[in-house]
Design an enzyme around this catalytic site. Structure first.
Site, PDB file in Angstrom:
ATOM      1  CD  GLU A 145      -2.368   2.429  -3.410  1.00  0.00           C
ATOM      2  OE1 GLU A 145      -3.434   3.035  -3.557  1.00  0.00           O
ATOM      3  OE2 GLU A 145      -1.680   2.537  -2.373  1.00  0.00           O
TER       4      GLU A 145
ATOM      5  CG  ASP B 150      -1.799   1.142   1.395  1.00  0.00           C
ATOM      6  OD1 ASP B 150      -2.601   1.337   0.482  1.00  0.00           O
ATOM      7  OD2 ASP B 150      -1.723   1.867   2.407  1.00  0.00           O
TER       8      ASP B 150
HETATM    9  C1  BGC Z   1      -5.641   2.532  -0.059  1.00  0.00           C
HETATM   10  C2  BGC Z   1      -6.741   3.340   0.555  1.00  0.00           C
HETATM   11  C3  BGC Z   1      -6.267   3.830   1.914  1.00  0.00           C
HETATM   12  C4  BGC Z   1      -4.918   4.539   1.810  1.00  0.00           C
HETATM   13  C5  BGC Z   1      -4.283   4.771   3.134  1.00  0.00           C
HETATM   14  C6  BGC Z   1      -4.586   3.590  -0.221  1.00  0.00           C
HETATM   15  O1  BGC Z   1      -3.775   3.578  -1.179  1.00  0.00           O
HETATM   16  O2  BGC Z   1      -5.992   1.940  -1.269  1.00  0.00           O
HETATM   17  O3  BGC Z   1      -7.933   2.628   0.652  1.00  0.00           O
HETATM   18  O4  BGC Z   1      -7.195   4.710   2.446  1.00  0.00           O
HETATM   19  O5  BGC Z   1      -4.019   3.791   1.057  1.00  0.00           O
HETATM   20  O6  BGC Z   1      -3.796   3.564   3.648  1.00  0.00           O
END
Ligand code: BGC
Length: 558
Positions: free
Chosen positions: A245, A203
């Protein structure tokens, strides 16, 4: 059983889901791992090879689990560690791999690390987070949740200092300059991979390290950390993967592959909004341009291509013009906007237009990369923009027209979220059971496209892409090539009937066979090849070497 191909992720079909929203086996209103295990046969039957689980770790759930308060345990409503282990075992026995979210940039302010850190300036964990007296530090770091946060610093009254947070103020950023933090995150990774996970969706990867005078994104230190992590998992857990991501501009996003020694996969964030821009403009250029920019990645890497996910359709990394086009075309009422994006599921975003839904899926199943489906989008689920934050796209999976969409037998009031009841998308008509019974349903069509993709697993999973020049910009045309295999893909992005003339002389003598119905098309000759196209329609044509006298035939298998 799992196949043992080291590059398994290159020709897999992925599926993203939240355990809380999938199936409730205890009737307490929240989905759980036992329930999810019960639904694995459905995923197998759909043709899914790998699941991405949204965060299931212990959490106060103020950002749906992206605010972890204990990395080593499971949120009690979702079940026990044993339930989790059984789920992994059962998934593996069906040949399905499982990756999970690794939220490593920040933790919940309820996490004991942060509680300890904030208790005193001399705390042992003080340096696990980023504290300052001067909240103008890192002033070039953008704010992500612009609808709810005004600064990336939050004041903490006990020790009278500010701590840094890139997302919500209750999510404190870890200090990656501290080697203890880096070691602990590696331990978290080891813990879950030892239990049997097949990898992680990491993430918010661009934000780990912060440096004054930069925008604190994509810093070399951050890349180095991920290279270290990769080395560790390659050595200790071969065959497992890291998926990034990184919602960045194409050149920066691409860098997360390193030289094939950083991430195995990264979401193709640059492509996702351009698919919708191309539709809005009825122009193939935005897609072609972005694919050209995101090509040429290391052989052992791949993009993960998506249309929608659990977040808003983010428009941070597009031009102002593209953002305006998106808002104009897809935001019918202001409530559909969130932060810098649009909070809608695929079907409502596309006005529930079946041809367009098929078209965009045919794109992500044939462009270079691994497609991922967001749970519920395979049946065309709707959303509820009135639920706040991104909760409107996270409602319970619709299994049947029974009570609570067959998701749970709890009282409706007890569900973690109401089910969708808007007549256009109500669970009474949009549900797995009902759609399984109708051969022309979206669900059956999705099953078909997944199985067709598998018929051409290597060609579509690993082949190169070449765009064909032709004069009709409303039509996107490309060829996928892998050794001696060829697939010609043609998409009418417009809402009109149209035609396209292609110079296919390079493929003279080959015979196009339509990939879904196996219908034969005329052999390619010297003249330009001519196609007429319905609005928002597409062709996938396998270019084959004719093996018999084909002068009269029209159909293959009926
Ligand atoms: C996730 C979100 C989240 C954020 C903070 C993002 O990239 O996909 O859903 O709120 O990270 O962790």
């Amino acid at each position: 059983m799992l196949n043992n191909d080291k590059l398994w992720y290159r020709d897999a079909v992925f599926y993203e889901l939240h355990v809380k929203g999938y199936y409730d086996s205890t009737n307490d209103g929240t989905g759980d791992f036992r329930g999810l295990s019960m639904k694995l046969d459905y995923l197998k039957d759909l043709g899914i090879d790998a699941i991405w689980l949204l965060p299931f770790y212990k959490s106060p759930l103020r950002d749906d689990g992206y605010d972890i308060s204990d990395y080593y345990s499971i949120q009690p409503e979702y079940g026990t560690l044993d339930d989790f282990k059984n789920f992994i075992e059962r998934a593996h026995s069906l040949g399905i791999r499982v990756i999970a979210d690794l939220v490593l940039n920040h933790v919940s302010d309820q996490h004991e690390w942060f509680q300890e850190s904030k208790s005193s300036r001399n705390s042992k964990k003080r340096n696990w987070f980023i504290w300052t007296d001067d909240p103008t530090r890192f002033s070039e770091a953008r704010i992500i949740f612009v609808d709810s946060e005004r600064s990336n610093w939050a004041y903490e009254p006990v020790t009278q200092q500010y701590y840094f947070h890139r997302f919500y103020s209750h999510q404190a950023d870890l200090n990656y300059d501290n080697p203890e933090v880096r070691e602990e995150i590696k331990n978290v990774v080891r813990f879950w991979l030892n239990i049997g996970l097949d990898g992680f969706r990491a993430d918010a990867v661009p934000f780990l390290f912060k440096r004054e005078g930069t925008n604190c994104e994509n810093l070399p230190e951050t890349h180095n950390f991920f290279k270290e992590l990769r080395k560790m998992i390659d050595e200790e857990f071969p065959g497992t993967i890291l998926l990034a991501e990184a919602n960045e501009w194409p050149t920066e996003t691409k860098k997360y592959f390193g030289n094939g020694d950083e991430f195995h996969m990264a979401f193709n964030f640059p492509l996702m909004p351009r698919i919708f821009v191309s539709l809005a403009k009825r122009d193939s250029f935005p897609i072609i341009d972005i694919i050209e920019q995101t090509k040429d990645i290391p052989e052992n890497c791949d993009w993960c291509i998506f249309l929608r996910n659990h977040d808003e359709l983010t428009l941070e990394m597009v031009t102002d013009e593209e953002r305006d086009i998106m808002y104009k075309e897809y935001v019918k009422i202001p409530k559909m906007k969130l932060n810098i994006g649009i909070r809608r599921r695929l079907a409502p975003l596309l006005d529930n237009d079946r041809s367009t839904i098929e078209l965009v899926n045919a794109l992500i199943f044939s462009l270079p990369g691994t497609p991922i489906i967001y749970y519920g989008d395979e049946i065309g689920m709707g959303d509820n923009i009135y639920l706040g934050d991104r909760n409107g796209v996270r409602t319970p999976m619709q299994w049947s027209y029974d009570r609570n969409a067959g998701f749970s037998y709890a009282d409706a009031e007890q569900l973690y979220s109401p089910v969708i009841t808007n007549p256009n998308f109500s669970y009474e008509s949009v549900n797995v059971e009902g759609e399984s019974r109708i051969s022309s349903s979206l669900l059956n069509w999705m099953k078909k496209i997944i199985s067709v993709r598998k018929d051409y697993r290597e060609l579509l999973g690993r082949g190169e892409v070449q765009f064909l020049n032709q004069r009709n910009k409303r039509v996107l045309v490309y060829i996928r090539k892998y050794h001696d295999q060829r697939m010609l893909c043609i998409f009418n992005l417009s809402r009109r009937h149209t035609y396209v003339e292609l110079d296919l002389s390079e493929y003279k003598g080959l015979k196009p066979v339509e990939a879904f119905t196996k219908s034969y098309f005329p052999r390619i000759g010297d003249l330009p090849y001519f196609f007429t196209l319905h609005p928002r329609s597409f062709f996938w044509l396998n270019l084959t070497v004719p093996s018999f006298d084909d002068s009269m035939d029209f159909d293959g298998d009926e």
